[in-house]
Design a protein around this motif. Structure first.
Motif, PDB file in Angstrom:
ATOM      1  N   PRO A  88      -3.602   2.635   3.278  1.00 45.98           N
ATOM      2  CA  PRO A  88      -4.910   1.968   3.329  1.00 45.98           C
ATOM      3  C   PRO A  88      -5.494   2.001   4.733  1.00 45.98           C
ATOM      4  O   PRO A  88      -4.777   2.223   5.721  1.00 45.98           O
ATOM      5  CB  PRO A  88      -4.577   0.530   2.912  1.00 45.98           C
ATOM      6  N   THR A  89      -6.793   1.796   4.819  1.00 47.39           N
ATOM      7  CA  THR A  89      -7.480   1.760   6.107  1.00 47.39           C
ATOM      8  C   THR A  89      -8.073   0.374   6.323  1.00 47.39           C
ATOM      9  O   THR A  89      -8.254  -0.398   5.386  1.00 47.39           O
ATOM     10  CB  THR A  89      -8.585   2.819   6.164  1.00 47.39           C
ATOM     11  N   GLU A  90      -8.398   0.057   7.575  1.00 46.42           N
ATOM     12  CA  GLU A  90      -8.849  -1.288   7.919  1.00 46.42           C
ATOM     13  C   GLU A  90     -10.308  -1.535   7.570  1.00 46.42           C
ATOM     14  O   GLU A  90     -10.677  -2.643   7.183  1.00 46.42           O
ATOM     15  CB  GLU A  90      -8.617  -1.560   9.413  1.00 46.42           C
ATOM     16  N   ASN A  91     -11.173  -0.536   7.694  1.00 43.97           N
ATOM     17  CA  ASN A  91     -12.616  -0.754   7.588  1.00 43.97           C
ATOM     18  C   ASN A  91     -13.243  -0.169   6.341  1.00 43.97           C
ATOM     19  O   ASN A  91     -14.468  -0.165   6.207  1.00 43.97           O
ATOM     20  CB  ASN A  91     -13.317  -0.193   8.829  1.00 43.97           C
ATOM     21  N   THR A  92     -12.443   0.330   5.421  1.00 38.86           N
ATOM     22  CA  THR A  92     -12.978   0.897   4.195  1.00 38.86           C
ATOM     23  C   THR A  92     -11.968   0.705   3.082  1.00 38.86           C
ATOM     24  O   THR A  92     -10.815   0.369   3.333  1.00 38.86           O
ATOM     25  CB  THR A  92     -13.296   2.400   4.383  1.00 38.86           C
ATOM     26  N   ASP A  93     -12.414   0.921   1.833  1.00 35.07           N
ATOM     27  CA  ASP A  93     -11.513   0.704   0.701  1.00 35.07           C
ATOM     28  C   ASP A  93     -10.932   2.003   0.160  1.00 35.07           C
ATOM     29  O   ASP A  93     -10.402   2.039  -0.952  1.00 35.07           O
ATOM     30  CB  ASP A  93     -12.233  -0.065  -0.417  1.00 35.07           C
ATOM     31  N   VAL A  94     -11.026   3.087   0.939  1.00 34.68           N
ATOM     32  CA  VAL A  94     -10.393   4.341   0.549  1.00 34.68           C
ATOM     33  C   VAL A  94      -9.291   4.681   1.552  1.00 34.68           C
ATOM     34  O   VAL A  94      -9.228   4.118   2.648  1.00 34.68           O
ATOM     35  CB  VAL A  94     -11.417   5.490   0.450  1.00 34.68           C
ATOM     36  N   PHE A  95      -8.435   5.620   1.201  1.00 34.00           N
ATOM     37  CA  PHE A  95      -7.206   5.861   1.937  1.00 34.00           C
ATOM     38  C   PHE A  95      -7.386   6.831   3.098  1.00 34.00           C
ATOM     39  O   PHE A  95      -8.399   7.514   3.242  1.00 34.00           O
ATOM     40  CB  PHE A  95      -6.132   6.395   0.991  1.00 34.00           C
ATOM     41  N   SER A  96      -6.330   6.892   3.901  1.00 31.87           N
ATOM     42  CA  SER A  96      -6.186   7.911   4.932  1.00 31.87           C
ATOM     43  C   SER A  96      -4.869   8.635   4.687  1.00 31.87           C
ATOM     44  O   SER A  96      -3.943   8.090   4.097  1.00 31.87           O
ATOM     45  CB  SER A  96      -6.154   7.277   6.329  1.00 31.87           C
ATOM     46  N   PHE A  97      -4.791   9.888   5.130  1.00 30.89           N
ATOM     47  CA  PHE A  97      -3.520  10.591   5.125  1.00 30.89           C
ATOM     48  C   PHE A  97      -2.651  10.083   6.272  1.00 30.89           C
ATOM     49  O   PHE A  97      -3.147   9.719   7.337  1.00 30.89           O
ATOM     50  CB  PHE A  97      -3.717  12.101   5.283  1.00 30.89           C
ATOM     51  N   CYS A  98      -1.349  10.093   6.062  1.00 32.94           N
ATOM     52  CA  CYS A  98      -0.389   9.677   7.083  1.00 32.94           C
ATOM     53  C   CYS A  98       0.769  10.667   7.037  1.00 32.94           C
ATOM     54  O   CYS A  98       1.587  10.633   6.113  1.00 32.94           O
ATOM     55  CB  CYS A  98       0.098   8.260   6.795  1.00 32.94           C
ATOM     56  N   THR A  99       0.828  11.565   8.006  1.00 26.24           N
ATOM     57  CA  THR A  99       1.851  12.606   8.031  1.00 26.24           C
ATOM     58  C   THR A  99       2.936  12.235   9.029  1.00 26.24           C
ATOM     59  O   THR A  99       2.656  11.978  10.200  1.00 26.24           O
ATOM     60  CB  THR A  99       1.244  13.965   8.417  1.00 26.24           C
ATOM     61  N   VAL A 100       4.178  12.198   8.539  1.00 19.61           N
ATOM     62  CA  VAL A 100       5.316  11.774   9.359  1.00 19.61           C
ATOM     63  C   VAL A 100       6.395  12.842   9.281  1.00 19.61           C
ATOM     64  O   VAL A 100       6.728  13.315   8.193  1.00 19.61           O
ATOM     65  CB  VAL A 100       5.882  10.423   8.873  1.00 19.61           C
ATOM     66  N   ASP A 101       6.945  13.217  10.414  1.00 15.64           N
ATOM     67  CA  ASP A 101       8.052  14.171  10.416  1.00 15.64           C
ATOM     68  C   ASP A 101       9.241  13.575   9.672  1.00 15.64           C
ATOM     69  O   ASP A 101       9.631  12.429   9.921  1.00 15.64           O
ATOM     70  CB  ASP A 101       8.474  14.512  11.843  1.00 15.64           C
ATOM     71  N   PHE A 102       9.801  14.363   8.757  1.00 15.17           N
ATOM     72  CA  PHE A 102      10.975  13.892   8.037  1.00 15.17           C
ATOM     73  C   PHE A 102      12.187  13.896   8.964  1.00 15.17           C
ATOM     74  O   PHE A 102      12.406  14.840   9.710  1.00 15.17           O
ATOM     75  CB  PHE A 102      11.247  14.763   6.811  1.00 15.17           C
ATOM     76  N   ARG A 103      12.952  12.823   8.890  1.00 22.95           N
ATOM     77  CA  ARG A 103      14.153  12.684   9.705  1.00 22.95           C
ATOM     78  C   ARG A 103      15.323  12.380   8.791  1.00 22.95           C
ATOM     79  O   ARG A 103      15.149  11.806   7.718  1.00 22.95           O
ATOM     80  CB  ARG A 103      13.966  11.560  10.732  1.00 22.95           C
ATOM     81  N   ASN A 104      16.520  12.724   9.232  1.00 24.31           N
ATOM     82  CA  ASN A 104      17.701  12.535   8.396  1.00 24.31           C
ATOM     83  C   ASN A 104      18.235  11.111   8.415  1.00 24.31           C
ATOM     84  O   ASN A 104      19.186  10.799   7.707  1.00 24.31           O
ATOM     85  CB  ASN A 104      18.810  13.504   8.825  1.00 24.31           C
ATOM     86  N   ASN A 105      17.632  10.260   9.200  1.00 19.24           N
ATOM     87  CA  ASN A 105      18.039   8.864   9.289  1.00 19.24           C
ATOM     88  C   ASN A 105      16.885   7.970   8.856  1.00 19.24           C
ATOM     89  O   ASN A 105      15.782   8.074   9.385  1.00 19.24           O
ATOM     90  CB  ASN A 105      18.469   8.532  10.720  1.00 19.24           C
ATOM     91  N   LEU A 106      17.142   7.089   7.876  1.00 12.32           N
ATOM     92  CA  LEU A 106      16.073   6.245   7.331  1.00 12.32           C
ATOM     93  C   LEU A 106      15.459   5.344   8.390  1.00 12.32           C
ATOM     94  O   LEU A 106      14.232   5.199   8.459  1.00 12.32           O
ATOM     95  CB  LEU A 106      16.605   5.409   6.168  1.00 12.32           C
ATOM     96  N   GLN A 107      16.284   4.716   9.214  1.00 12.87           N
ATOM     97  CA  GLN A 107      15.755   3.792  10.213  1.00 12.87           C
ATOM     98  C   GLN A 107      14.848   4.509  11.205  1.00 12.87           C
ATOM     99  O   GLN A 107      13.794   3.986  11.583  1.00 12.87           O
ATOM    100  CB  GLN A 107      16.916   3.090  10.943  1.00 12.87           C
ATOM    101  N   ASP A 108      15.237   5.712  11.626  1.00 13.91           N
ATOM    102  CA  ASP A 108      14.383   6.482  12.539  1.00 13.91           C
ATOM    103  C   ASP A 108      13.063   6.851  11.860  1.00 13.91           C
ATOM    104  O   ASP A 108      11.994   6.808  12.482  1.00 13.91           O
ATOM    105  CB  ASP A 108      15.095   7.766  12.985  1.00 13.91           C
ATOM    106  N   PHE A 109      13.150   7.206  10.579  1.00 11.48           N
ATOM    107  CA  PHE A 109      11.938   7.560   9.841  1.00 11.48           C
ATOM    108  C   PHE A 109      11.013   6.349   9.724  1.00 11.48           C
ATOM    109  O   PHE A 109       9.790   6.469   9.881  1.00 11.48           O
ATOM    110  CB  PHE A 109      12.305   8.072   8.447  1.00 11.48           C
ATOM    111  N   ILE A 110      11.562   5.173   9.452  1.00 13.95           N
ATOM    112  CA  ILE A 110      10.757   3.954   9.303  1.00 13.95           C
ATOM    113  C   ILE A 110      10.001   3.651  10.590  1.00 13.95           C
ATOM    114  O   ILE A 110       8.806   3.317  10.571  1.00 13.95           O
ATOM    115  CB  ILE A 110      11.647   2.768   8.889  1.00 13.95           C
ATOM    116  N   VAL A 111      10.685   3.769  11.725  1.00 13.94           N
ATOM    117  CA  VAL A 111      10.038   3.498  13.014  1.00 13.94           C
ATOM    118  C   VAL A 111       8.855   4.434  13.237  1.00 13.94           C
ATOM    119  O   VAL A 111       7.754   4.004  13.610  1.00 13.94           O
ATOM    120  CB  VAL A 111      11.061   3.627  14.169  1.00 13.94           C
ATOM    121  N   GLU A 112       9.066   5.724  12.999  1.00 12.59           N
ATOM    122  CA  GLU A 112       7.996   6.701  13.202  1.00 12.59           C
ATOM    123  C   GLU A 112       6.871   6.516  12.185  1.00 12.59           C
ATOM    124  O   GLU A 112       5.681   6.616  12.526  1.00 12.59           O
ATOM    125  CB  GLU A 112       8.558   8.117  13.124  1.00 12.59           C
ATOM    126  N   ALA A 113       7.235   6.243  10.937  1.00 11.78           N
ATOM    127  CA  ALA A 113       6.227   6.063   9.891  1.00 11.78           C
ATOM    128  C   ALA A 113       5.339   4.862  10.190  1.00 11.78           C
ATOM    129  O   ALA A 113       4.122   4.909   9.996  1.00 11.78           O
ATOM    130  CB  ALA A 113       6.905   5.895   8.540  1.00 11.78           C
TER     131      ALA A 113
END
Length: 214
Positions: A88-113
């Protein structure tokens, strides 16, 4: 990234047959059980969306055909593909893309995401990065326990990036279920590969403690 060459004559025909279609994508929607996964997420106080994106991406990366892409009628295989999911976005009711590098560790992925999501909520983006196709396009439809879904996309030229969507949880026979839809290019991904993906997703969801690094 490496080039994929089909040596089998029938596999070559299969690729050519579907690659010349105006709309070569096909989609399958099924219900997967998330009972134990949700218990694991609550117990470990994990963010639901990031955890789902991570596991769904992990499953997709485990099936090499989901990492294949078509470039100039040739097939290449990425070593890893990365989730590009809706937020979701702050100033509108439509979405934004969010691209995150995949990592082999969930906690590292959560921080980056979380870092990327915060940026995209304030400065939304709808643009793909030029010359990149090492993505999984992913979206949540948390308001609907859908039974099918159709994605907007170009027919000419069509791309070969898989689309993965999930919907509202629902209860069935004392289990919590989630609708999961996968759309992929049929010249690359066949029904067998779809089946492998859904089986891997269900395995990850049933045994999260076994597969997540905690």
């Amino acid at each position: 990234m490496k080039k994929v060459v089909f040596d089998d004559p029938h596999r070559k025909k299969h690729f050519a047959f579907f690659n010349h279609m105006n709309h070569p994508h096909f989609s399958i929607t099924a219900q997967v059980e998330v009972t134990l996964l949700l218990d694991f997420i609550r117990t470990n106080q994990l963010p639901l969306t990031y955890s789902l994106v991570y596991l769904l991406s992990d499953a997709a990366n485990s099936v090499k055909e989901f990492r294949w892409r078509i470039r100039n009628n040739e097939v290449v295989e990425h070593e890893v593909a990365h989730p590009s999911f809706t937020v979701p976005t702050e100033n509108t009711d439509v979405f934004s893309f969010c691209t995150v590098d995949f990592r082999n560790n969930l906690q590292d992925f959560i921080v980056e995401a979380h870092k990327v999501k915060t940026e995209m909520m304030k400065s939304p983006s709808m643009e793909d990065e030029p010359e990149r196709d090492d993505f999984f396009f992913m979206s949540a439809i948390p308001w609907i326990s859908f039974t099918s879904i159709q994605h907007a996309m170009h027919f000419h030229p069509h791309d070969s990036v898989p689309r993965i969507s999930w919907g509202k949880f629902f209860e069935q026979e004392n289990k919590t279920m989630m609708p999961l839809s996968v759309q992929a290019h049929h010249a690359l991904v066949d029904g067998r590969h779809m089946g492998m993906y859904f089986e891997k997703v269900q395995e990850l969801f049933l045994y999260p403690k076994k597969y997540l690094d905690f």
